[in-house]
Design a protein around this motif. Structure first.
Motif, short mmCIF file in Angstrom:
data_model
loop_
_atom_site.label_atom_id
_atom_site.label_comp_id
_atom_site.label_asym_id
_atom_site.label_seq_id
_atom_site.Cartn_x
_atom_site.Cartn_y
_atom_site.Cartn_z
N MET A 101 -52.87 -25.28 21.90
CA MET A 101 -53.97 -25.99 22.62
C MET A 101 -53.50 -26.95 23.95
O MET A 101 -54.06 -27.59 24.46
N SER A 102 -52.00 -26.97 23.73
CA SER A 102 -51.04 -27.77 24.71
C SER A 102 -49.72 -27.01 25.09
O SER A 102 -49.31 -26.07 24.26
N GLU A 103 -49.12 -27.55 25.88
CA GLU A 103 -47.76 -27.20 26.12
C GLU A 103 -46.91 -27.41 25.16
O GLU A 103 -45.95 -26.28 24.76
N HIS A 104 -47.01 -28.41 24.48
CA HIS A 104 -46.21 -28.83 23.35
C HIS A 104 -46.30 -27.77 22.29
O HIS A 104 -45.35 -27.35 21.73
N GLU A 105 -47.46 -27.55 21.97
CA GLU A 105 -47.99 -26.33 20.90
C GLU A 105 -47.32 -25.10 21.22
O GLU A 105 -46.98 -24.61 20.22
N ILE A 106 -47.44 -24.62 22.41
CA ILE A 106 -46.69 -23.54 23.01
C ILE A 106 -45.26 -23.31 22.50
O ILE A 106 -44.97 -22.42 21.71
N LYS A 107 -44.78 -24.53 22.68
CA LYS A 107 -43.30 -24.59 22.41
C LYS A 107 -42.74 -24.42 21.11
O LYS A 107 -42.07 -23.70 20.52
N MET A 108 -43.77 -25.10 20.37
CA MET A 108 -43.50 -25.00 18.78
C MET A 108 -44.10 -23.79 18.41
O MET A 108 -43.34 -23.04 17.39
N ALA A 109 -45.02 -23.32 18.47
CA ALA A 109 -45.71 -21.88 17.94
C ALA A 109 -44.82 -20.60 18.42
O ALA A 109 -44.65 -19.76 17.68
N GLU A 110 -44.06 -20.77 19.49
CA GLU A 110 -43.28 -19.64 19.88
C GLU A 110 -42.06 -19.54 19.10
O GLU A 110 -41.57 -18.20 18.78
N GLU A 111 -41.92 -20.53 18.44
CA GLU A 111 -40.71 -20.09 17.26
C GLU A 111 -41.06 -19.27 15.80
O GLU A 111 -40.46 -18.87 15.23
N TYR A 112 -42.35 -19.32 15.77
CA TYR A 112 -42.96 -18.65 14.66
C TYR A 112 -43.91 -17.45 15.03
O TYR A 112 -44.18 -16.80 13.82
N VAL A 113 -44.57 -17.30 16.10
CA VAL A 113 -45.91 -16.30 16.19
C VAL A 113 -45.28 -15.31 17.08
O VAL A 113 -44.38 -15.49 17.95
N ASP A 114 -45.91 -14.15 17.05
CA ASP A 114 -45.51 -13.12 18.09
C ASP A 114 -46.47 -13.06 19.05
O ASP A 114 -46.36 -12.67 20.24
N ILE A 115 -47.66 -13.41 18.92
CA ILE A 115 -48.67 -13.77 19.94
C ILE A 115 -49.31 -15.12 19.97
O ILE A 115 -49.71 -15.70 19.03
N LEU A 116 -49.53 -15.67 21.40
CA LEU A 116 -50.15 -17.07 21.18
C LEU A 116 -51.61 -16.86 21.67
O LEU A 116 -51.82 -16.03 22.74
N GLN A 117 -52.27 -17.43 20.90
CA GLN A 117 -53.85 -17.14 21.50
C GLN A 117 -54.17 -18.75 22.35
O GLN A 117 -53.88 -19.81 21.89
N ILE A 118 -55.03 -18.35 23.34
CA ILE A 118 -55.50 -19.47 24.02
C ILE A 118 -57.07 -19.36 23.69
O ILE A 118 -57.66 -18.32 24.10
#
Ligand code: PEP
Ligand code: MN
Length: 275
Positions: A101-118
């Protein structure tokens, strides 16, 4: 729709195919994404990952940052949840997807997931779309609650324009006058978007209808209109789901859906390409 440029279907670019770990989306393979609305615990996500992978899913879903209507509702396990999901996905050879839900969460989630959901509520969060455009991960973009096809494609256009060519569109129902269902699943969105864009299109019957009895028939409908995949909320104990319990289905029901969808896909291939 002259405003659609990069997302537009052309003779040179009529169908995008993205590789996601060992799978690809947008090609011949129909993709099943399945898992809980929220990651609730390590045990929960491992148990669900095992069941959905056995049933035929390729991608594990699970929310760690939850966009809840009420600020008093469970907000998700955050980074801890993402770690659990990554471990569960690895163990059962699945890729995984989670909402940011935020740019900060993108950075964090990129380390763990294969697809980011908006998610739907953020489909027109332009700062978030721009940040997603700078990510190297594929983006699963959900249609806004009241977005037209053009607005939906323009949101995808933001991501594409900022450098990320991997956008997967997700029809997840829209707000209408009908109150019986949570949303009205717009199944026509699939063939219509197919004509307008080269991007893969998947269907989310869980949020689209919001009631578990109708997930199976709407999944079959998605296959019949030639969607590229489905994303479905599955829980080992649906009634005890911390979020979206009413639309959660059990793994056995999910397995039946996978089998029936595969039969429909075979029939659709014959109709489209001849035997
Ligand atoms: C979800 O996938 O759990 C979710 C919140 O979806 P949507 O943005 O479609 O409501
Ligand atoms: Mn949900």
């Amino acid at each position: 729709m002259n405003s659609i440029k990069l997302a537009k279907k052309t003779e040179q670019n009529f169908k995008s195919i993205f590789k996601i770990k060992d799978y690809s989306i947008g090609g011949d393979e129909f993709i099943f994404m399945a898992g809980p609305c929220s990651i609730e615990s390590r045990e929960q996500i491992f148990a669900i990952a095992e069941q959905v992978s056995k049933a035929g899913a390729q991608i594990l879903r699970g929310g760690a940052f939850k966009p809840r209507t009420s600020p008093y509702s469970f907000q998700g396990l955050g980074e801890e949840g993402l770690k659990y999901m990554r471990d569960a996905a690895n163990k059962f050879n699945l890729a995984c997807v989670s909402e940011v839900m935020s740019e900060h969460e993108i950075k964090m989630a990129e380390e763990y997931v294969d697809i980011l959901q908006i998610g739907s509520r953020n489909m027109q969060n332009y700062s978030l779309l721009k940040a997603a455009g700078k990510s190297s991960k594929p983006i699963l973009l959900k249609r806004g609650l009241a977005a037209t096809y053009e607005e939906f494609l323009l949101a995808a256009e933001y991501i594409l324009m900022h450098g990320n060519s991997q956008v997967i569109l997700c029809e997840r129902g829209i707000r209408t006058f009908e109150t019986y269902t949570r949303n009205t699943l717009d199944i026509a969105a699939v063939p219509i978007l197919r004509e307008l864009t080269h991007l893969p299109i998947i269907v989310d019957p869980s949020h689209g209808v919001g009631l578990r009895n109708f997930i199976a028939p709407m999944s079959r409908a998605a296959a019949a209109v030639n969607a590229d995949g489905l994303i479905i909320e599955v829980h080992t104990d649906p009634d005890l789901s911390i979020s979206d319990a009413q639309q959660a289905i059990d793994p056995q029901t999910f397995k039946t859906i996978v089998n029936n969808v595969n039969k429909i896909l075979d029939a659709v291939k014959i109709t489209e390409y001849g035997e």
